[in-house]
Design a protein around this motif. Structure first.
Motif, PDB file in Angstrom:
ATOM      1  N   ARG A  25       0.594  -1.156   0.137  1.00  0.00           N
ATOM      2  CA  ARG A  25      -0.118   0.207  -0.185  1.00  0.00           C
ATOM      3  C   ARG A  25       0.921   1.059   0.057  1.00  0.00           C
ATOM      4  NH1 ARG A  25      -3.060  -3.145  -1.458  1.00  0.00           N
ATOM      5  NH2 ARG A  25      -4.794  -4.332  -0.230  1.00  0.00           N
ATOM      6  N   PRO A  26       0.485   2.274  -0.423  1.00  0.00           N
ATOM      7  CA  PRO A  26       1.063   3.554  -0.650  1.00  0.00           C
ATOM      8  C   PRO A  26       1.376   3.897   1.002  1.00  0.00           C
ATOM      9  CG  PRO A  26      -0.432   3.954  -2.400  1.00  0.00           C
ATOM     10  CD  PRO A  26      -0.710   2.479  -1.276  1.00  0.00           C
ATOM     11  N   GLY A  27       2.580   4.397   1.346  1.00  0.00           N
ATOM     12  CA  GLY A  27       2.991   4.727   2.551  1.00  0.00           C
ATOM     13  C   GLY A  27       3.517   3.666   3.614  1.00  0.00           C
ATOM     14  N   VAL A  46       7.009   2.710   0.047  1.00  0.00           N
ATOM     15  CA  VAL A  46       6.043   2.407  -1.219  1.00  0.00           C
ATOM     16  C   VAL A  46       5.377   3.922  -1.362  1.00  0.00           C
ATOM     17  CG1 VAL A  46       4.256   1.289  -2.444  1.00  0.00           C
ATOM     18  CG2 VAL A  46       5.999   0.031  -0.702  1.00  0.00           C
ATOM     19  N   THR A  47       5.735   4.507  -2.508  1.00  0.00           N
ATOM     20  CA  THR A  47       4.992   5.818  -2.766  1.00  0.00           C
ATOM     21  C   THR A  47       3.811   5.673  -3.898  1.00  0.00           C
ATOM     22  OG1 THR A  47       6.571   6.591  -4.247  1.00  0.00           O
ATOM     23  CG2 THR A  47       7.069   7.190  -2.158  1.00  0.00           C
ATOM     24  N   ASP A  59      13.966   6.786   1.922  1.00  0.00           N
ATOM     25  CA  ASP A  59      13.907   7.748   3.035  1.00  0.00           C
ATOM     26  C   ASP A  59      15.063   8.562   3.186  1.00  0.00           C
ATOM     27  OD1 ASP A  59      11.699   6.261   2.969  1.00  0.00           O
ATOM     28  OD2 ASP A  59      11.415   5.917   5.250  1.00  0.00           O
ATOM     29  N   GLY A  60      14.793   9.948   3.123  1.00  0.00           N
ATOM     30  CA  GLY A  60      15.883  10.907   3.244  1.00  0.00           C
ATOM     31  C   GLY A  60      16.495  11.347   2.118  1.00  0.00           C
ATOM     32  N   ILE A 112      10.926   4.171  15.020  1.00  0.00           N
ATOM     33  CA  ILE A 112      10.378   4.985  14.059  1.00  0.00           C
ATOM     34  C   ILE A 112       9.060   4.460  13.436  1.00  0.00           C
ATOM     35  CG2 ILE A 112      10.374   6.596  11.939  1.00  0.00           C
ATOM     36  CD1 ILE A 112      13.354   7.253  12.916  1.00  0.00           C
ATOM     37  N   LYS A 113       9.307   3.225  12.883  1.00  0.00           N
ATOM     38  CA  LYS A 113       8.441   2.603  12.201  1.00  0.00           C
ATOM     39  C   LYS A 113       7.197   2.168  12.959  1.00  0.00           C
ATOM     40  CE  LYS A 113       9.505  -2.118  13.255  1.00  0.00           C
ATOM     41  NZ  LYS A 113       7.945  -2.849  13.836  1.00  0.00           N
TER      42      LYS A 113
END
Length: 113
Positions: A25-27, A46-47, A59-60, A112-113
């Protein structure tokens, strides 16, 4: 420049394949191989999803480093895979001017996750 009226044969055959119920899924966060540096497994998101293809954002990093990967690629891993296998996870990069540096430890990433 030659104009293409249809997708290249390789892409066309990929798009004709059935789309498995992959669950992406996106995100969604994951750990992904950087195809430009295959020894690196990086924190990623996943974007976008188009048919079988997933747009993977590291990321980053700037969006220009995003990569499209098939949903069944062996280069995608669930969060925690690196810790489980002992492989070094590249944490998210932090942009310091034009230089990207890593500031999170693996333990911090897991929190963080």
């Amino acid at each position: 420049m030659k104009r293409l009226d249809r997708p290249p044969a390789r892409l066309s055959s990929l798009l004709r394949q059935d789309v498995p119920n992959h669950g992406f899924r996106p995100g969604m966060k994951l750990e992904a191989v950087d195809l430009m540096e295959p020894r690196l497994v990086c924190v990623a998101t996943v974007t976008r999803i188009v048919h079988r293809l997933l747009r993977i954002h590291f990321d980053g990093w700037e969006d220009e480093y995003d990569q499209w990967v098939d949903c069944e690629s062996p280069d995608l891993y669930p969060v925690g895979w690196c810790q489980l296998t002992g492989y070094q996870l590249q944490p998210p990069a932090v942009n310091a001017g034009n230089c990207h540096t890593h500031t999170h430890t693996h333990t911090q990433w897991m929190e963080i996750k």
